[in-house]
Design an enzyme around this catalytic site. Sequence first.
Site, short mmCIF file in Angstrom:
data_model
loop_
_atom_site.label_atom_id
_atom_site.label_comp_id
_atom_site.label_asym_id
_atom_site.label_seq_id
_atom_site.Cartn_x
_atom_site.Cartn_y
_atom_site.Cartn_z
CB SER A 472 -0.89 0.01 1.24
OG SER A 472 -1.77 -1.09 1.23
CB CYS A 643 -5.66 -0.69 5.73
SG CYS A 643 -4.19 -1.25 4.83
CG ASP A 688 -5.41 -2.18 0.82
OD1 ASP A 688 -5.19 -3.36 0.46
OD2 ASP A 688 -4.61 -1.24 0.61
CD1 TRP A 690 -1.37 -8.70 5.15
CD2 TRP A 690 -2.03 -6.71 4.37
NE1 TRP A 690 -0.87 -7.73 5.99
CE2 TRP A 690 -1.26 -6.50 5.54
CE3 TRP A 690 -2.56 -5.61 3.70
CZ2 TRP A 690 -1.00 -5.24 6.04
CZ3 TRP A 690 -2.30 -4.34 4.22
CH2 TRP A 690 -1.53 -4.16 5.36
#
Length: 691
Positions: A472, A643, A688, A690
């Site tokens: 990012s 995020c 966003d 992961w």
Amino acid sequence: MNNNPDKQFNTMEVEADVVAEQISESSEALFGPLDIILLIALVGVGAWWLLRNRSKQDAITANGKSYSIQPTSMTLQASTENSFIKKLKTSGRSLVVFYGSQTGTGEEFAGRLAKEGIRYRLKGMVADPEECDMEELTNLKSIPNSLAVFCLATYGEGDPTDNAMEFYEWLQNGDADLTGLNYAVFGLGNKTYEHYNQVATYVDKRLEELGATRVFDLGLGDDDANIEDDFITWKDRFWPAVCDYFGIESTGEDVSMRQYRLVEYKEETPDRVYTGEMARLHSLKNQRPPYDAKNPFLAKITANRELHKHGDRSCMHIEFDIEGSKMRYDSGDHLAMYPVNNSELVEKIGKLTNTDLDTIFTLINTDEESSKKHPFPCPCSYRTALTHYLDITMNPRTHVLKELSEYCSDPAEKEKLKLMSSTSPEGKALYQQWIIHDNRTIVHVLEDLPSCKAALDHLCELLPRLQPRYYSISSSPKLYPNTVHITAVVVEYETPTGRCNKGVATTWLREKHPQPGVEPPMVPIYIRKSQFRLPTKSQTPIIMVGPGTGLAPFRGFIQERQYVKDEGKPLGESILFFGCRKKAEDFIYEDELKEYEAKDTLKMHVAFSRDQAHKIYVTHLLDQSLDEIWRVIGENNGHFYVCGDARTMAGDVHKIVLKSIMEKGQLNEQQATAFLKKMETQKRYSADVWS
């Protein structure tokens, strides 16, 4: 100006005919037949010359770019090249396996299925839907016993991969008659994400709606658990179902088949040798835009500083110079970077396979119909392949172990690899323990099974491609139009076998520090666009949840909000929920954030999980801020961003937001869920994350 050359030519032919006729009628007495023929020829040449010059003029468009209109035969040739039906027919195949892949796993699974088809009298071909005319699916039924298999990954917020996007949209918007098409779908997803395997689920359902026949049930692979196990379990049931459907029998042969043929250059070095380029030879030396995944920009690292104040962990702030690249980015986009593998690991593989790593070689696809002529840019040296093109640090998949078993001289080691590559409960358990839990790489496997003397060229065929790493972007182009910042934690940990595993990209970047008077370190990068965006109106309030390096995109967001405020424009609330372990150790960008807070641009809620006896996380702070959450997203139509870790944090945050909507918005669970879904659709709730 007329841009139709056919129309121009017809007009000129008519003009030439009229001129010739007039000359003929008025000059019968003056000219003989030969003279008239010569005059007609001259007029024809003149017409050709005019057309040629006018075509050149037409090649210049209003924006200064040039193009040319290709002859009809070329267009037909191009469409023929995209015809997978023609390729199947000319090569006597009936199985086509399409893949939608962002990281290479979907493509790898597709290759394995196509390769195994020969055992079931179904000669197969792998196909990229982006390179095929997918409308031809309506004609696949013209090939006897034909079967289309789709290995499709879900990417981002339930999106298809880049190479499957056009096919996905064609299915959504079209109404093709797919009666007679036999198909099966295997999906690649991750259960920590909300839209788990959405693409494969949709394609499986949509193909049936359009009249196609499902030969075997939809398979769903979970990358958060063990996607290899999911795939081989599905595959183990898929083939018997295919045999039953088509009334065919397995040949019973379990043959190891090489997909690529080896050529080594022992004496003469070829003219074209790749040294790490992604596609075009010398592209890293002779740089020219546009820059993308196949043509990355070689960016200078202008800053690389440590963000952690104390402790045994490391977090880097790195700045890349993109001036002159013509690359543009927005806050919330990703920087993609091509790393290189650790040279010590590369050397180890050379020794374990007894190979001269400087030998130049090429692998040529034995399937002449395949559009993929090489597994990676060839020819190159073994050292280049292991350094730039192959993933040598991931856990090897079962088909790799199966192929490696053939190189074992010790029967016990051979049997161990064969067992782990099987679908038996014992084999799966052993693979899970010995490979996944113990976190063994290909280097560890070769070290721990000394009788396994694998051929390095075969390993180069089997190992997956080394993929770009995504970060990012932690800067705003409003402040830094020619620089891209990233924030990255160095990955390094000890495995159960006592080995030290290191992250490919971060341990490589850790050594790249610019020094005065020395050429700065260079890294191949490109920008990947994201849907993670600030509201278009600056007065819209926002809540940002970003523990650890989840703060990265929000640093860019806050910079941009401050820039807007400095210009005297109205600014809505910017509320940040940040968390780290200890205030004195890993409170990254602390001084910057406090400065924004002092300027009344930012309001912060910070959780230090290990600064007290009981752990406090951002989720605890969020749970105490239900009124504030509802005020921003419910009463003031604000945006909510999260995020970071998808496995637990993102899911917990989602539940807390839902709780706020129910309790403070006084909605029941069904209404609150619909409210949150609408926020997601409107891009007012963005993640966003992961795993």
